[in-house]
Design an enzyme around this catalytic site. Sequence first.
Site, PDB file in Angstrom:
ATOM      1  N   HIS A 116      -0.938  -0.032   5.758  1.00 15.61           N
ATOM      2  CA  HIS A 116      -1.424   0.996   6.676  1.00 15.61           C
ATOM      3  C   HIS A 116      -0.408   2.118   6.911  1.00 15.61           C
ATOM      4  CE1 HIS A 116      -4.443  -2.085   8.578  1.00 15.61           C
ATOM      5  NE2 HIS A 116      -4.500  -2.044   7.252  1.00 15.61           N
TER       6      HIS A 116
ATOM      7  N   GLN B  30       0.813  -1.215   0.000  1.00 19.84           N
ATOM      8  CA  GLN B  30       0.000   0.000   0.000  1.00 19.84           C
ATOM      9  C   GLN B  30       0.849   1.270   0.000  1.00 19.84           C
ATOM     10  OE1 GLN B  30      -2.433  -0.560   3.491  1.00 19.84           O
ATOM     11  NE2 GLN B  30      -3.546  -2.277   2.609  1.00 19.84           N
TER      12      GLN B  30
ATOM     13  N   GLU C 136     -14.834   4.170   9.944  1.00 19.05           N
ATOM     14  CA  GLU C 136     -15.336   5.244  10.807  1.00 19.05           C
ATOM     15  C   GLU C 136     -15.136   6.626  10.191  1.00 19.05           C
ATOM     16  OE1 GLU C 136     -14.134   3.085  15.070  1.00 19.05           O
ATOM     17  OE2 GLU C 136     -13.339   5.067  14.557  1.00 19.05           O
TER      18      GLU C 136
ATOM     19  N   TYR D 205      -9.242   7.333  19.794  1.00 23.27           N
ATOM     20  CA  TYR D 205     -10.338   6.835  18.971  1.00 23.27           C
ATOM     21  C   TYR D 205     -10.509   5.323  19.065  1.00 23.27           C
ATOM     22  CZ  TYR D 205     -10.757  11.597  17.603  1.00 23.27           C
ATOM     23  OH  TYR D 205     -10.960  12.946  17.670  1.00 23.27           O
TER      24      TYR D 205
END
Length: 374
Positions: free
Chosen positions: A152, A89, A245, A255
């Site tokens: 990520h 990624q 989210e 969070y």
Amino acid sequence: MHTCRHLIIGISLVLVSAMAIAEQTFSSDKADFRLDTVARNLEHPWSLAFLPDGSQLVTEREGRLRRIENGVLQEKPISGVPELVVSGQGGLLDVILHPDFESNHTLFLSYAHKVSRKGMTTRVARAKLDGNQLSDVEVIFEALPRGATSRHFAGRMEFDRDGNLYIAVGDRGEMDRAQATDDDAGGVHRLTTDGEPAPGNPFIDEPSVNDTFFTYGNRNIQGMTIHPETGEIWSHEHGPKGGDEINIIRAGNNYGWPDVTYGIDYSGVPITDKTTMEGVTDPLHYWDPSIAPSGMAFYTGNRFPQWQGDLFVGALKMRKLVRLKIENGEVREEEDLLEDLGERIRDVRMGPDGVLWLLTDHSNGKVYRILPAE
């Protein structure tokens, strides 16, 4: 002869496909619209920025920074992009202009970087744009420690009204890092344009927390924008299998990832039995199953008055554009758009021309504008 015939047929099919998209009208609950193809043949485009002269900058994950002038994608990439790694990624990610770009020609790039035996991480570099090249390239942020995964990296960036730069760093696929505040992974960092911790950062007086941290407990933020009225920074992040989210990024907030989530592990095994807990900020909105959101923008133009103030979010997995009407902190309407297009939407930007711009995540990625149907 056969090769030429096949080439002509191939070009004809591309032109027919482009014409079909241009002529196709899409309907929403509020307005009818069409797509204008601005550019094509981009290799996994990731981010879009609008220059004062009316041209655009586009990053390709494969490591190129491209310019679009008068609706034409320039063949030669902009030179001087910092050294980076393209893996999984990771690659060249976000591009954002300095708030005073017109006077200082400064921009910021986020990207994946690798050092042998030490692994990969997310970096942000500051540079000056001079014609078709970057100069004075300087790394102002590096998330540490590095990791072995290629997942990520996050990389989304946004400026607030005080000129502070917000940088999202993912958990790197190692979920427990998101709750470790001596580890830069899994949170949002707030810096000055010189790369220093921004004044007033919530943990700046706590020796056990890195000074640049603004929030933590974030899994993998892939969209970030500023609210046009409140000036607050909004973001969305990928959950695991479920639990994407939307959050409002507020100083010092946790969070929750991975202590709380609406998703489960990709294997089907629960990560936690909690969707909320004391000391954790609940999401404004979540998706289950996941849509894999990417890119987000509030509509503030005048070409679609019916959409004024609505939030638009792209989706990679579900291949659509989502419109959300949010009032008093709650989602009042949710509408799926462009499902028939079948494209992975990587970025969504509000353009200075009063319309939304989209990037599609493909080896032949495109830049679209959303225009009124009439």
